[in-house]
Design an enzyme around this catalytic site. Sequence first.
Site, mmCIF file in Angstrom:
data_model
loop_
_atom_site.group_PDB
_atom_site.id
_atom_site.type_symbol
_atom_site.label_atom_id
_atom_site.label_comp_id
_atom_site.label_asym_id
_atom_site.label_seq_id
_atom_site.Cartn_x
_atom_site.Cartn_y
_atom_site.Cartn_z
ATOM 1 N N CYS A 77 0.827 -1.210 0.000
ATOM 2 C CA CYS A 77 0.000 0.000 0.000
ATOM 3 C C CYS A 77 0.868 1.269 0.000
ATOM 4 O O CYS A 77 1.482 1.578 -1.014
ATOM 5 C CB CYS A 77 -0.992 -0.055 1.152
ATOM 6 S SG CYS A 77 -2.433 0.972 0.835
ATOM 7 N N HIS A 168 -3.280 -5.136 1.694
ATOM 8 C CA HIS A 168 -2.511 -5.477 2.902
ATOM 9 C C HIS A 168 -2.558 -6.988 3.171
ATOM 10 O O HIS A 168 -3.448 -7.447 3.887
ATOM 11 C CB HIS A 168 -3.112 -4.755 4.111
ATOM 12 C CG HIS A 168 -2.912 -3.286 4.096
ATOM 13 N ND1 HIS A 168 -1.844 -2.669 4.701
ATOM 14 C CD2 HIS A 168 -3.645 -2.293 3.533
ATOM 15 C CE1 HIS A 168 -1.923 -1.368 4.531
ATOM 16 N NE2 HIS A 168 -3.013 -1.109 3.816
ATOM 17 N N GLU A 170 -0.830 -8.577 5.152
ATOM 18 C CA GLU A 170 -0.511 -8.818 6.574
ATOM 19 C C GLU A 170 -1.746 -8.714 7.461
ATOM 20 O O GLU A 170 -1.678 -8.999 8.648
ATOM 21 C CB GLU A 170 0.574 -7.839 7.043
ATOM 22 C CG GLU A 170 0.137 -6.400 7.316
ATOM 23 C CD GLU A 170 -0.105 -5.551 6.056
ATOM 24 O OE1 GLU A 170 -0.115 -6.101 4.938
ATOM 25 O OE2 GLU A 170 -0.310 -4.334 6.207
HETATM 26 N N1 GLN Z 1 -3.706 6.415 1.474
HETATM 27 C C1 GLN Z 1 -2.395 6.163 1.964
HETATM 28 C C2 GLN Z 1 -1.355 6.996 1.226
HETATM 29 O O1 GLN Z 1 -1.619 7.521 0.214
HETATM 30 C C3 GLN Z 1 -2.034 4.680 1.855
HETATM 31 C C4 GLN Z 1 -2.930 3.876 2.759
HETATM 32 C C5 GLN Z 1 -2.368 2.578 3.227
HETATM 33 O O2 GLN Z 1 -1.160 2.359 3.263
HETATM 34 N N2 GLN Z 1 -3.263 1.717 3.658
HETATM 35 O O3 GLN Z 1 -0.257 7.074 1.672
#
Ligand code: GLN
Length: 214
Positions: A77, A168, A170
């Site tokens: 992410c 994610h 994890e």
């Molecule tokens: N929205 C977050 C960002 O742009 C990422 C979100 C996440 O890691 N779950 O950094």
Amino acid sequence: MIGVLDLQGGVVEHLDHLKRLGLAGLRVKKPSEISNLAGIIIPGGESTCLFRLLTISGMKEAIVREFQQGMKIFGTCAGAILLAKTVIGESPCLALIDIEVERNSFGSQMDSFFCEALVPRVSSMPVPLTFIRAPKIKKIGPGVDILLKIGNYIAAAESPDVLVTIFHPELAGSLAFHRYFAHKCGLKTIKEGRSMDDPTWNAKSWTQFARVAD
Ligand code: GLN
């Protein structure tokens, strides 16, 4: 050994998954802690915050240096955003994989969701996917393979040295992506060849790694 970048975000959940695979995960906060790692995980969190902390701490240069010496990297992410060569409308941070990402591409936190999908290169069984204010991978460049495409976006991709997911892995009981990354790092895991799901995992498993901030 696999490190987990411990500046902000979902660190302990990754440590928990690594432990379930029989791997000792190392929290990495400072450049002096990063040498000789087979791989490092850059967790999800807030990429603007992580970008700043990476710069201030000197970890940005340290990660690039270790990467050039063979360390593999797995970004989930926000971690994927930090690794992307192109971030729409923003400056890239580490720029270590040729993908184009768009931050917050599904909408707000309220648009977070869960689903499952088959990722044949990673597991023979469907993998649970948790998307939290996720980016989308819109494009990939040469040398990058798609691991999972859903509709018009790419959800997981890899180059020989970098693995990225916009979800994610994890945050669910499947160890499939962490095992896949361990293999990319040249490491063996316990329970090789057995079910990718760990029945002893639950949503509070990570609390064993929680500690008061230092
Ligand atoms: N929205 C977050 C960002 O742009 C990422 C979100 C996440 O890691 N779950 O950094």
